[in-house]
Design a protein around this motif. Structure first.
Motif, PDB file in Angstrom:
ATOM      1  N   GLY A 184      37.148  51.211  59.458  1.00  0.00           N
ATOM      2  CA  GLY A 184      37.228  52.144  58.442  1.00  0.00           C
ATOM      3  C   GLY A 184      38.557  51.904  57.555  1.00  0.00           C
ATOM      4  O   GLY A 184      38.596  51.964  56.458  1.00  0.00           O
ATOM      5  N   GLN A 185      39.633  51.638  58.438  1.00  0.00           N
ATOM      6  CA  GLN A 185      41.010  51.582  57.656  1.00  0.00           C
ATOM      7  C   GLN A 185      41.056  50.135  56.986  1.00  0.00           C
ATOM      8  O   GLN A 185      41.294  50.224  55.614  1.00  0.00           O
ATOM      9  CB  GLN A 185      42.050  51.586  58.606  1.00  0.00           C
ATOM     10  N   VAL A 186      40.479  49.041  57.338  1.00  0.00           N
ATOM     11  CA  VAL A 186      40.511  47.833  56.758  1.00  0.00           C
ATOM     12  C   VAL A 186      39.525  48.028  55.431  1.00  0.00           C
ATOM     13  O   VAL A 186      39.852  47.424  54.523  1.00  0.00           O
ATOM     14  CB  VAL A 186      40.396  46.614  57.631  1.00  0.00           C
ATOM     15  N   GLU A 187      38.508  48.491  55.790  1.00  0.00           N
ATOM     16  CA  GLU A 187      37.557  48.665  54.617  1.00  0.00           C
ATOM     17  C   GLU A 187      38.222  49.445  53.287  1.00  0.00           C
ATOM     18  O   GLU A 187      38.001  49.252  52.245  1.00  0.00           O
ATOM     19  CB  GLU A 187      36.244  49.260  55.104  1.00  0.00           C
ATOM     20  N   HIS A 188      38.846  50.415  53.963  1.00  0.00           N
ATOM     21  CA  HIS A 188      39.527  51.435  53.061  1.00  0.00           C
ATOM     22  C   HIS A 188      40.352  50.594  51.931  1.00  0.00           C
ATOM     23  O   HIS A 188      40.480  50.546  50.755  1.00  0.00           O
ATOM     24  CB  HIS A 188      40.111  52.453  53.624  1.00  0.00           C
ATOM     25  N   LEU A 189      41.280  49.527  52.708  1.00  0.00           N
ATOM     26  CA  LEU A 189      42.056  48.740  51.912  1.00  0.00           C
ATOM     27  C   LEU A 189      41.343  47.773  50.744  1.00  0.00           C
ATOM     28  O   LEU A 189      42.033  47.420  49.777  1.00  0.00           O
ATOM     29  CB  LEU A 189      43.058  47.899  52.900  1.00  0.00           C
ATOM     30  N   ARG A 190      40.223  47.414  51.329  1.00  0.00           N
ATOM     31  CA  ARG A 190      39.498  46.170  50.525  1.00  0.00           C
ATOM     32  C   ARG A 190      39.128  47.219  49.416  1.00  0.00           C
ATOM     33  O   ARG A 190      39.197  46.701  48.184  1.00  0.00           O
ATOM     34  CB  ARG A 190      38.370  45.854  51.400  1.00  0.00           C
ATOM     35  N   GLY A 191      38.500  48.495  49.553  1.00  0.00           N
ATOM     36  CA  GLY A 191      38.339  49.275  48.449  1.00  0.00           C
ATOM     37  C   GLY A 191      39.331  49.497  47.477  1.00  0.00           C
ATOM     38  O   GLY A 191      39.094  49.745  46.073  1.00  0.00           O
ATOM     39  N   LEU A 192      40.607  49.506  48.002  1.00  0.00           N
ATOM     40  CA  LEU A 192      41.677  49.876  47.011  1.00  0.00           C
ATOM     41  C   LEU A 192      41.777  48.784  45.946  1.00  0.00           C
ATOM     42  O   LEU A 192      42.467  48.904  44.763  1.00  0.00           O
ATOM     43  CB  LEU A 192      42.990  49.853  47.480  1.00  0.00           C
ATOM     44  N   ALA A 193      41.226  47.649  46.136  1.00  0.00           N
ATOM     45  CA  ALA A 193      41.348  46.410  45.137  1.00  0.00           C
ATOM     46  C   ALA A 193      40.545  46.785  43.856  1.00  0.00           C
ATOM     47  O   ALA A 193      40.962  46.086  42.801  1.00  0.00           O
ATOM     48  CB  ALA A 193      40.700  45.182  45.867  1.00  0.00           C
ATOM     49  N   LEU A 231      48.242  54.795  52.049  1.00  0.00           N
ATOM     50  CA  LEU A 231      46.935  54.360  52.108  1.00  0.00           C
ATOM     51  C   LEU A 231      46.380  54.229  53.421  1.00  0.00           C
ATOM     52  O   LEU A 231      45.376  53.671  53.660  1.00  0.00           O
ATOM     53  CB  LEU A 231      47.433  52.538  51.874  1.00  0.00           C
ATOM     54  N   GLN A 232      46.832  55.087  54.228  1.00  0.00           N
ATOM     55  CA  GLN A 232      45.976  55.416  55.586  1.00  0.00           C
ATOM     56  C   GLN A 232      44.738  56.128  55.392  1.00  0.00           C
ATOM     57  O   GLN A 232      44.790  57.042  54.560  1.00  0.00           O
ATOM     58  CB  GLN A 232      46.826  56.065  56.606  1.00  0.00           C
ATOM     59  N   THR A 233      43.668  55.765  56.315  1.00  0.00           N
ATOM     60  CA  THR A 233      42.529  56.810  56.419  1.00  0.00           C
ATOM     61  C   THR A 233      42.822  57.876  57.147  1.00  0.00           C
ATOM     62  O   THR A 233      43.926  58.142  57.975  1.00  0.00           O
ATOM     63  CB  THR A 233      41.428  56.223  56.992  1.00  0.00           C
ATOM     64  N   GLU A 234      42.212  58.894  57.250  1.00  0.00           N
ATOM     65  CA  GLU A 234      42.332  60.156  58.138  1.00  0.00           C
ATOM     66  C   GLU A 234      42.489  59.828  59.684  1.00  0.00           C
ATOM     67  O   GLU A 234      43.279  60.270  60.305  1.00  0.00           O
ATOM     68  CB  GLU A 234      41.384  61.180  57.873  1.00  0.00           C
ATOM     69  N   ALA A 235      41.429  59.061  60.003  1.00  0.00           N
ATOM     70  CA  ALA A 235      41.137  58.528  61.392  1.00  0.00           C
ATOM     71  C   ALA A 235      42.419  57.880  61.840  1.00  0.00           C
ATOM     72  O   ALA A 235      42.921  57.913  63.002  1.00  0.00           O
ATOM     73  CB  ALA A 235      39.719  57.920  61.613  1.00  0.00           C
ATOM     74  N   ILE A 291      41.581  40.414  53.584  1.00  0.00           N
ATOM     75  CA  ILE A 291      41.124  41.592  54.064  1.00  0.00           C
ATOM     76  C   ILE A 291      39.585  41.869  54.460  1.00  0.00           C
ATOM     77  O   ILE A 291      39.291  42.459  55.281  1.00  0.00           O
ATOM     78  CB  ILE A 291      41.587  42.735  52.906  1.00  0.00           C
ATOM     79  N   GLU A 292      38.887  41.200  53.530  1.00  0.00           N
ATOM     80  CA  GLU A 292      37.323  41.428  53.723  1.00  0.00           C
ATOM     81  C   GLU A 292      37.067  40.727  55.091  1.00  0.00           C
ATOM     82  O   GLU A 292      36.244  41.079  55.762  1.00  0.00           O
ATOM     83  CB  GLU A 292      36.623  40.836  52.387  1.00  0.00           C
ATOM     84  N   GLU A 293      37.587  39.583  55.221  1.00  0.00           N
ATOM     85  CA  GLU A 293      37.501  38.749  56.439  1.00  0.00           C
ATOM     86  C   GLU A 293      37.818  39.508  57.772  1.00  0.00           C
ATOM     87  O   GLU A 293      37.131  39.523  58.672  1.00  0.00           O
ATOM     88  CB  GLU A 293      38.132  37.569  56.399  1.00  0.00           C
ATOM     89  N   VAL A 294      38.953  40.297  57.572  1.00  0.00           N
ATOM     90  CA  VAL A 294      39.384  41.005  58.956  1.00  0.00           C
ATOM     91  C   VAL A 294      38.677  42.155  58.995  1.00  0.00           C
ATOM     92  O   VAL A 294      38.106  42.341  60.084  1.00  0.00           O
ATOM     93  CB  VAL A 294      41.025  41.158  58.658  1.00  0.00           C
ATOM     94  N   ALA A 295      38.100  42.853  57.894  1.00  0.00           N
ATOM     95  CA  ALA A 295      37.289  44.014  58.062  1.00  0.00           C
ATOM     96  C   ALA A 295      35.730  43.575  58.830  1.00  0.00           C
ATOM     97  O   ALA A 295      35.496  44.359  59.623  1.00  0.00           O
ATOM     98  CB  ALA A 295      36.822  44.459  56.686  1.00  0.00           C
ATOM     99  N   LYS A 296      35.482  42.414  58.548  1.00  0.00           N
ATOM    100  CA  LYS A 296      34.198  42.198  59.289  1.00  0.00           C
ATOM    101  C   LYS A 296      34.504  41.916  60.823  1.00  0.00           C
ATOM    102  O   LYS A 296      33.543  42.110  61.614  1.00  0.00           O
ATOM    103  CB  LYS A 296      33.682  40.754  58.775  1.00  0.00           C
ATOM    104  N   SER A 297      35.584  41.510  61.274  1.00  0.00           N
ATOM    105  CA  SER A 297      36.108  41.033  62.632  1.00  0.00           C
ATOM    106  C   SER A 297      35.992  42.330  63.287  1.00  0.00           C
ATOM    107  O   SER A 297      35.869  42.332  64.506  1.00  0.00           O
ATOM    108  CB  SER A 297      37.369  40.389  62.776  1.00  0.00           C
ATOM    109  N   TRP A 298      36.342  43.644  62.827  1.00  0.00           N
ATOM    110  CA  TRP A 298      36.376  44.938  63.454  1.00  0.00           C
ATOM    111  C   TRP A 298      34.827  45.582  63.617  1.00  0.00           C
ATOM    112  O   TRP A 298      34.836  46.946  64.138  1.00  0.00           O
ATOM    113  CB  TRP A 298      37.088  45.913  62.866  1.00  0.00           C
ATOM    114  N   ILE A 299      33.620  45.052  63.035  1.00  0.00           N
ATOM    115  CA  ILE A 299      32.447  45.664  63.188  1.00  0.00           C
ATOM    116  C   ILE A 299      32.120  45.581  64.544  1.00  0.00           C
ATOM    117  O   ILE A 299      32.113  44.606  65.329  1.00  0.00           O
ATOM    118  CB  ILE A 299      31.429  44.888  62.342  1.00  0.00           C
TER     119      ILE A 299
END
Length: 266
Positions: free
Chosen positions: A172-181, A108-112, A258-266
């Motif tokens: 990017g990583q947390v957004e990727h996890l969100r997209g997997l939903a 589930l990891q992004t390349e970065a 996951i969506e909430e945490v993704a926003k915290s990384w912006i």
């Protein structure tokens, strides 16, 4: 023993093959349905070499699968010896149950994120890091195949909040996890940070079920991972899985967190 080709060698051969056919990057891009900038990235870097790109390259330039084969050889050699048996099991599995209290699972990891993890680990040459990133990204192809395995990943919330790389990498990583939903065959469930100590925090593990019903597990430690298939060990890990899954939020609540945490990384 013959020397294993490097990524630099493969990129150089892509350039040579294109130029031998008298094609510019723009012309080749049109034939492959890729942009000229993507062709340049494949030939020079730093982006990962795409299996899809190489498959199209082999077909259009009629190279007989040469470049796909070279990429697969590099991937295989990039994996540590101890991981290869599990890699075969992972590719054959029809279901995977994965728990990790510390990092995002490799599938589930992004390349970065993968690159940042490897750069922060034991010292490796940059070329070796790139090979391992390539191998890790290649493993993820099982999730995109026609009949992918069912994957349920349970992660501790701290995995989403512990910075790996820079903030953009984490976003990017947390957004990727969100997209997997959006994928019916992938579930990502989160154990909330306020959960008291629970048994799973002792370490990560993966349970794989093969088509014939056989179950195998994989455990990681500081030095290497190892595969276990003893009935007692599997029964113990099965009970451990029930514990961690019981602590995790349901799928939809996990997606909201996951969506909430993704926003915290912006």
């Amino acid at each position: 023993m013959a020397e294993v080709p490097t990524l630099e060698f493969l990129r150089d051969q892509l350039r040579r093959a294109r130029k031998t056919r008298g094609l510019s990057q723009e012309e080749l891009g049109r034939l492959l349905n890729y942009s000229a900038s993507s062709v340049s990235a494949m030939e020079i870097g730093p982006h990962q070499l795409s299996a899809d790109y190489l498959a199209r390259f082999d077909k259009v330039l009629e190279t007989g699968g040469l470049f796909v084969g070279l990429l697969e050889l590099i991937r295989q050699q990039a994996e540590p010896d101890w991981f290869r048996p599990w890699g075969e099991i992972e590719r054959e599995a029809v279901a995977l149950r994965w728990y990790d209290p510390a990092v995002v699972p490799g599938l589930l990891q992004t390349e970065a994120y993968a690159r940042a993890m490897l750069q922060a680990g034991p010292p490796l040459a940059e070329a070796q890091i790139e090979k391992r990133v390539l191998a890790r990204m290649a493993r993820q192809e099982i999730l995109a195949r026609e009949e992918p395995p069912q994957l349920v990943a349970v992660l501790d919330e701290q995995v989403l909040r512990r910075q790996v790389g820079d903030r953009a990498t984490m976003h990017g990583q947390v957004e990727h996890l969100r997209g997997l939903a959006d994928h019916s065959h992938v579930q990502v469930r989160i154990v909330p940070a306020e959960t008291p100590w629970y048994g799973g925090l002792a370490g990560p593990f993966v349970l794989a079920r093969l088509a014939e019903g056989t179950e195998v597990a994989h455990l990681d430690n500081q030095l290497r991972g190892h595969t276990v298939d003893g009935p007692n060990d599997l029964a113990s890990l099965g009970r451990r899985w029930e514990t961690v899954a019981g602590e995790a939020l349901p799928r939809r609540q996990s997606a909201r967190l996951i969506e909430e945490v993704a926003k915290s990384w912006i």
